[in-house]
Design an enzyme around this catalytic site. Structure first.
Site, mmCIF file in Angstrom:
data_model
loop_
_atom_site.group_PDB
_atom_site.id
_atom_site.type_symbol
_atom_site.label_atom_id
_atom_site.label_comp_id
_atom_site.label_asym_id
_atom_site.label_seq_id
_atom_site.Cartn_x
_atom_site.Cartn_y
_atom_site.Cartn_z
ATOM 1 N N GLU A 41 0.853 -1.187 0.000
ATOM 2 C CA GLU A 41 0.000 0.000 0.000
ATOM 3 C C GLU A 41 0.891 1.241 0.000
ATOM 4 O O GLU A 41 1.964 1.249 0.609
ATOM 5 C CB GLU A 41 -0.879 -0.010 1.253
ATOM 6 C CG GLU A 41 -1.884 1.139 1.315
ATOM 7 C CD GLU A 41 -2.712 1.157 2.585
ATOM 8 O OE1 GLU A 41 -3.848 1.634 2.540
ATOM 9 O OE2 GLU A 41 -2.201 0.698 3.632
ATOM 10 N N LYS A 114 -10.229 0.558 -1.761
ATOM 11 C CA LYS A 114 -10.234 0.168 -0.343
ATOM 12 C C LYS A 114 -11.553 0.563 0.317
ATOM 13 O O LYS A 114 -11.979 1.727 0.241
ATOM 14 C CB LYS A 114 -9.063 0.847 0.360
ATOM 15 C CG LYS A 114 -8.887 0.481 1.838
ATOM 16 C CD LYS A 114 -7.656 1.182 2.384
ATOM 17 C CE LYS A 114 -7.415 0.862 3.843
ATOM 18 N NZ LYS A 114 -6.216 1.563 4.365
ATOM 19 N N CYS A 154 -4.867 -3.460 3.438
ATOM 20 C CA CYS A 154 -4.516 -3.031 4.795
ATOM 21 C C CYS A 154 -5.634 -3.213 5.831
ATOM 22 O O CYS A 154 -5.910 -4.322 6.268
ATOM 23 C CB CYS A 154 -4.018 -1.585 4.758
ATOM 24 S SG CYS A 154 -3.041 -1.108 6.221
#
Length: 268
Positions: A41, A114, A154
Site C-alpha cells: 500500500e 479500499k 490493509c
C-alpha cells in the site's frame, strides 16, 4: 506449482524515487521466478502530510504510477499488483485508495477501491483516513492463470466478512502499511487467520521501516499458506519475500478440512 513474491518498501514523498526503488525490487522478484509480484500500500507515495496523496492523484487509466505498473508487468511478463494508487474520485480533497492489478501483457485486469478506512487515536499517534480517502463499495475478485484472487487493502484485514463475501478464492492479496503500534500487536495474527479461515494463500506486502514523514510502519511482509504456515517473511527494510504456491497441496487441505463447504447462515 508456481512462485509469488511480495515486496517491502519504506516509501517517501518523492514519487519518482519510490518508483525507481519499486522497479529495482520488481526486477529482483521477477528474477526469482515469481509469476505474481505484489507491491505494498502507498508504494508510490508516503507524503509528508495526508493531503500529499490527494495532490498526487491520477485519473483512472492515466498517470505516471499507472504507466509504470503497466510497463513493468509487460517488461517482466508477470502479474503485477500495485498495492495502492491514489486515484481521482471526483473530489478535490479526497482520493480512492485503489489496488490495481496488471497481467503479463501490461493490461489492467482489476481495480479494487479500499472499503474500510483506518481510524486510530492513541494520544500523539492519530490517523483518520476518511479525511482524505473516499471508501470503495465493491468486493473484487479476479480470475487468473494462477487461480481466483481476492483483493483487499490493509485495514480491510480486520473485517473477515469481506473475505467471506469474495466466495472461494485461491489467493488473497493484502498490500498494507500497518503502523508499528497496531502491527506489532495484530498483523501476524490477522494475516494468518485470513489464510486459515479461507484455506487460501495470503500474499501480504507491507511498508516496513521509518519514513521521512516521521511515521513508522511495522513491515513483516509475508506469504502464508492455507494451513497458516508463514512461508517467508521480511521483518524490516526494503526487500522481497518469495514462496511457492502449490495448488495440489491446497486442494488436499480443502478435501481434508472442508470448512468452506461447512459454512452456514444463521439468524442469531
Amino acid at each position: 506449482m508456481f512462485r509469488v513474491a511480495a515486496i517491502q518498501m519504506a516509501s517517501g514523498p518523492n514519487v519518482a524515487a519510490n518508483l525507481q526503488e519499486a522497479a529495482r525490487l520488481i526486477e529482483l522478484a521477477a528474477a526469482s521466478g515469481a509469476r505474481i509480484v505484489a507491491l505494498p500500500e502507498y508504494f508510490g507515495i508516503m507524503g509528508m502530510k495526508d493531503t500529499d496523496k490527494v495532490d498526487a492523484r491520477e485519473k483512472d487509466g492515466e498517470g505516471p504510477i499507472q504507466s509504470f505498473l503497466s510497463a513493468e508487468a509487460k517488461r517482466h511478463q508477470i502479474w503485477l499488483v500495485g498495492g495502492s494508487v491514489p486515484l481521482d474520485c471526483g473530489s478535490t480533497t479526497k482520493v480512492n485508495n485503489s489496488c490495481l492489478i496488471y497481467d503479463q501483457d501490461g493490461k489492467r485486469v482489476a481495480r479494487y477501491d479500499k472499503i474500510h478506512l483506518f481510524g486510530f487515536d492513541m494520544g500523539q499517534e492519530r490517523y483518520t483516513e476518511e479525511r482524505t480517502i473516499q471508501p470503495g463499495n465493491r468486493v473484487v475478485t479476479v480470475e487468473s492463470p494462477y487461480g481466483r484472487i481476492g483483493v483487499s487493502v490493509c485495514y480491510d484485514l480486520r473485517f473477515p466478512e469481506l473475505y467471506r463475501a469474495m466466495g472461494e478464492v485461491d489467493l488473497i492479496l493484502v498490500p498494507s502499511a500497518f503502523t508499528e503500534t497496531t502491527g506489532k500487536a495484530h498483523w501476524d495474527t490477522l494475516v494468518r487467520a485470513r489464510a486459515i479461515e479461507n484455506l487460501a494463500y495470503v500474499i501480504a506486502p507491507a511498508q516496513g521501516g521509518y519514513h521521512v514523514n516521521g511515521r513508522e510502519t511495522h513491515g513483516h511482509t509475508m506469504i502464508v499458506d492455507p494451513w497458516g504456515v508463514v512461508l517467508d517473511r521480511l521483518p524490516r527494510g526494503s526487500g522481497v519475500v518469495v514462496a511457492g504456491v502449490n495448488p495440489t497441496y491446497q486442494a488436499k487441505i480443502r478435501r481434508s478440512l472442508p470448512a468452506l463447504t461447512h459454512k452456514t447462515v444463521r439468524s442469531w
